[in-house]
Each structure stands twice: as structure tokens, then as C-alpha cells.
Design an enzyme around this catalytic site. Structure first.
Site, mmCIF file in Angstrom:
data_model
loop_
_atom_site.group_PDB
_atom_site.id
_atom_site.type_symbol
_atom_site.label_atom_id
_atom_site.label_comp_id
_atom_site.label_asym_id
_atom_site.label_seq_id
_atom_site.Cartn_x
_atom_site.Cartn_y
_atom_site.Cartn_z
ATOM 1 N N SER A 1 -9.739 -0.406 7.047
ATOM 2 C CA SER A 1 -9.169 -0.196 5.721
ATOM 3 C C SER A 1 -8.572 -1.429 5.066
ATOM 4 O O SER A 1 -8.292 -1.403 3.872
ATOM 5 C CB SER A 1 -8.108 0.912 5.776
ATOM 6 N N LYS B 1 0.833 -1.202 0.000
ATOM 7 C CA LYS B 1 0.000 0.000 0.000
ATOM 8 C C LYS B 1 0.866 1.250 0.000
ATOM 9 O O LYS B 1 1.910 1.309 0.655
ATOM 10 C CB LYS B 1 -0.913 -0.022 1.226
ATOM 11 N N SER C 1 -9.226 2.024 2.960
ATOM 12 C CA SER C 1 -8.374 2.687 1.996
ATOM 13 C C SER C 1 -7.315 1.777 1.379
ATOM 14 O O SER C 1 -6.484 2.232 0.591
ATOM 15 C CB SER C 1 -7.683 3.875 2.663
#
Length: 441
Positions: free
Chosen positions: A160, A62, A136
Site C-alpha cells: 500500500s 494517511k 491504499s
């Protein structure tokens, strides 16, 4: 390995313009790593995996997590640089033989539970590209679901990892707080690192590599994991959160008789705590405000800027009240976990919404401070620090994945993973891929 990685890279460059899962791809670095894997296998044969259990496994990272060979933008126009060193979790992946294949999309600083930012187009769900991945860690979830990597490393401050895993039909694990070192860590003490993969077994193997204390994350040395044990018949509390759609409820509750057939006692129960969402918002908003200079406002995501400006209105008493709420929640859930070995529930109460939205209809305005409240089953367990995993359990009539979340006591990570692996095996759910969706899509 090199041929496999080259094939994955070809697929990324073909599919990513549609899905926007990656913000950068490590073509040359990944191929060099794969060639090193091949050389090791030629030299050592099967022994090559002895101390490198992830040898040749492609893993995405990420874009909130530092990598020395790729930019870390944090989904923001304000940062676009290479870190001096990999984050500890990335170092551990590489030492275990994993091939880091690229950086995946996130919202700015991970502020929203969608994957919309000003750095790249919105990430899109491989099962329905008009729909969101959630966030996210949505880029990582989309990449795993679409076969653009074998596994992904995400972060989870309010859901997330678990929200996009549920929306994209993969497994996603938030370990107990501190189980995996998070460097640099945030003062809000909500964010966990966690893996996403196509199966619970793969999630477990990644967690084993990633877990353990590190000197740069003081919280990572505080947890003493509970010892692994044989799974007896468990008492499981089934929670239904407000706002759960009829179809999500129907699909998720199909796991209850499956768990009962295993000998577990599944009890429907009301949500045993008051929604900690307002306290979570205050803690997150204060942290965002503390990390954002006023001269940078012009380059901020407008939604995140609204959160930052709210955070600047908070005083010490507001934050103390929020921390008191967190402490009360931890005490309450510790008491609940004395009666139940596990809690289970639909991971997200709604189906994936529009890919370009930051939240479902009615929750899009950050100034109303409700931008996370549509996912009430995820963020309480960031506040409590408990381990939680989501795994896919079925599909809606539109062919969209539905996930169920299992939550255990603090330190009970192995219990959660064991139960999830057995549920996964009992369900025998075998969706072929988003390219060949199940009947009814």
C-alpha cells in the site's frame, strides 16, 4: 516557512477537488506550526535545524493513522473522530519540525490496493486523472506527486505504500517489519508504516526520524538493523512476475545495464517462491472479520464486506496453514538472500487502471479472493518482513510512471536505501511534474 505553507495550502484547495488526495486539511494548525518554525529560525539561525531535521517540511498523514488535531476516519463511515493523542510516528514527525498539513485518502481500513472509499471520491493520479493512484496510500502518493506536500506518511500491508508510489512516480519505502512503530498495530503482523517522497534522500531522512522502538508496539523493539557499510559490487537477482505487461517490462529492465555499469552483477532468475497470495488473503480476511461487528455491516464498503464474510468462514486450522506458509516463505527468502544482496523487479506489473475501480479488469470481484493478486511483487515482502523500496525509473508511451522495486534482507534497510539512492542518481531521471509530463504522453 509560513509563506511556503500558505502557498501549499492554496495549491491544495485549488487542486484537491480534481485529485481527491486529501480528506481533511489542517489549515489553521499548519499555519501555526509554520509560524513557530519561523520564530525558531529567527531565534537560532542555522542551529534551528540541529535537532529538528524536518523543520518546516510539509508532511501529509494517511487517514488510517491517528492524529489528535484531525479526524481519523480510516476511510470508513463507521469512524469519524479525533484521537486523544498522535500516533508515535506522527509525534516523531512533529518533534522533528515537520508541518502536518492534512489527512490523505485511503480505501476503507486500507483493504484494497486502490484508493476508493465511501468517505470521499476516488483519489486520482496526477499524471492522468482518469487513472488510479493505486492504494491504499494513494492519497499520499498523489499529494507528493502533485506538489501538495513534500512527503507523506503511509501504511503498507500488502503493497500500500509501494503500489501508489510506483503509479504516481514517487519514491516509497516499506522498512523492515518493526523498524517504524505502528500504533495501534494489527494482529496480522503484515502492516508497516513507511514514507513517500520525491526522492530517495528524502525518504531516508524521514525514515531516520520515524525509526526506533516504542513501548506501545512490542514488535518495534525486536529488530537489530544491519550496520551501514560501503556498497561493494552486489549480486542482484532480477525477478519477472507473471502478468507483467510488455511495456512495463521494457521500461523497468532498462535499469539492468545501469546497475551493471555500477559494477553490480545482475542475474535474471525465476521467482524463487510459490505465490503466498492465498495465505495472505486468509490472514487479512480473518483480521478484517475480527475487527468488524455484524451490526456494522450496513455501513461497510461492499468489497470489504465480502472479505469480512469470507474471514468468518475460516477456522483455526486455516489460519495455522496460512502461518505455516508465511514461515516457509520467510525461510525460503532468507536462503535466497544468502546468495543475493538484493532482489530487483518491476514494482507493479501493470499500468494504472481506471480511477474508480478497486483493481484491474478481471480482479475486481472481492468474493473471488483475487483482489490483491494483480500485484504479486509487493505482498510477498510483507509476509517476509523485508525492506523494499520503489523508485521511478521511466515512463510508458502514454506518459505513465513505471517503478522498480529493490528488496534487501531483513534488517538491511540501509543497504536498500543506499542502492536505491545510487540508482536514482545514475538514472538521472528528471520528470518535471505531472503538469509538464515527459515527451510521448
Amino acid at each position: 516557512m509560513a509563506d511556503h505553507v500558505e502557498s501549499i495550502l492554496t495549491t491544495i484547495h485549488k487542486r484537491n477537488p480534481e485529485l481527491n488526495a486529501y480528506v481533511s486539511v489542517a489549515d489553521e494548525q499548519a499555519l501555526r506550526s509554520a509560524e513557530a518554525c519561523d520564530a525558531r529560525i529567527r531565534e537560532l539561525g542555522p542551529a534551528a535545524w540541529r535537532d529538528r531535521p524536518l523543520l518546516g517540511i510539509t508532511v501529509s498523514v494517511k487517514d488510517l493513522i491517528q492524529t489528535e488535531d484531525l479526524p481519523t476516519t480510516r476511510g470508513s463511515l463507521l469512524r469519524n473522530r479525533r484521537a486523544d493523542v498522535d500516533a508515535p510516528a506522527v509525534q516523531r514527525l512533529r518533534r522533528a519540525g515537520a508541518v502536518v498539513i492534512g489527512k490523505t485518502a485511503t480505501s476503507e481500513h486500507g483493504w484494497s490496493a486502490s484508493t476508493v472509499s465511501r468517505v470521499a471520491p476516488p483519489a486520482r493520479n496526477p499524471w492522468a486523472p482518469g487513472r488510479t493512484t493505486g492504494g491504499s496510500s494513494g492519497g499520499g502518493a498523489a499529494a507528493v506527486a502533485a506538489g501538495l506536500c513534500s512527503a507523506a506518511l503511509g501504511t503498507d500491508g500488502a503493497g500500500s505504500v509501494r503500489i501508489p508510489a510506483a503509479f504516481c512516480g514517487v519514491a516509497g519505502f516499506k522498512p523492515s517489519y518493526g523498524r517504524i512503530p505502528y500504533v495501534p498495530s494489527g494482529a496480522e503482523r503484515l502492516s508497516h508504516l513507511g514514507p513517500l517522497a520525491g526522492s530517495v534522500r528524502d525518504v531516508r531522512e524521514l525514515t531516520a526520524v520515524l525509526a526506533g522502538p516504542h513501548r506501545d508496539d512490542p514488535d518495534s523493539g525486536l529488530l537489530a538493523p544491519a550496520p551501514a557499510r560501503d556498497l561493494p559490487a552486489l549480486r542482484i537477482g532480477w525477478l519477472e512476475f507473471p502478468g507483467t505487461s510488455a511495456e512495463v517490462r521494457e521500461v523497468s529492465e532498462r535499469v539492468c545495464p545501469v546497475l551493471a555499469a555500477r559494477g553490480h552483477r545482475v542475474e535474471q532468475m525465476p521467482v524463487p517462491f510459490t505465490d503466498p497470495g492465498p495465505a495472505l488473503v486468509d490472514i487479512l480476511a480473518a483480521a478484517e472479520a475480527a475487527g468488524t461487528a455484524r451490526e456494522d455491516e450496513a455501513d461497510c464498503d461492499p468489497g470489504r464486506l465480502a472479505v469480512v464474510r469470507y474471514g468468518r468462514t475460516l477456522g483455526a486450522m486455516d489460519l495455522m496453514r496460512a502461518e505455516e506458509t508465511r514461515l516457509a516463505l520467510r525461510r525460503r527468502l532468507a536462503s535466497v538472500m544468502e546468495c543475493y544482496e538484493l532482489l530487483a523487479m518491476a514494482t507493479v506489473p501493470v499500468e494504472p487502471f481506471d480511477a474508480e475501480a478497486i483493481a484491474p479488469p478481471g480482479y475486481e470481484n472481492p468474493a473471488e479472493l483475487r483482489w490483491l493478486s494483480w500485484s504479486p511483487a509487493t505482498y510477498p515482502f510483507n509476509m517476509s518482513g523485508q525492506p523494499a523500496i520503489t523508485l521511478p525509473v521511466g515512463f510508458t508511451s502514454a506518459g505513465l510512471p513505471v517503478g522498480v522495486q529493490l528488496v534487501g534482507p531483513v534488517g538491511g534497510d540501509d543497504l536498500v536505501l543506499d542502492a536505491a539512492a545510487r540508482l536514482e542518481a545514475d538514472l538521472a531521471l528528471r520528470p518535471t511534474s505531472p503538469d509538464h509530463p515527459p515527451k510521448g504522453s
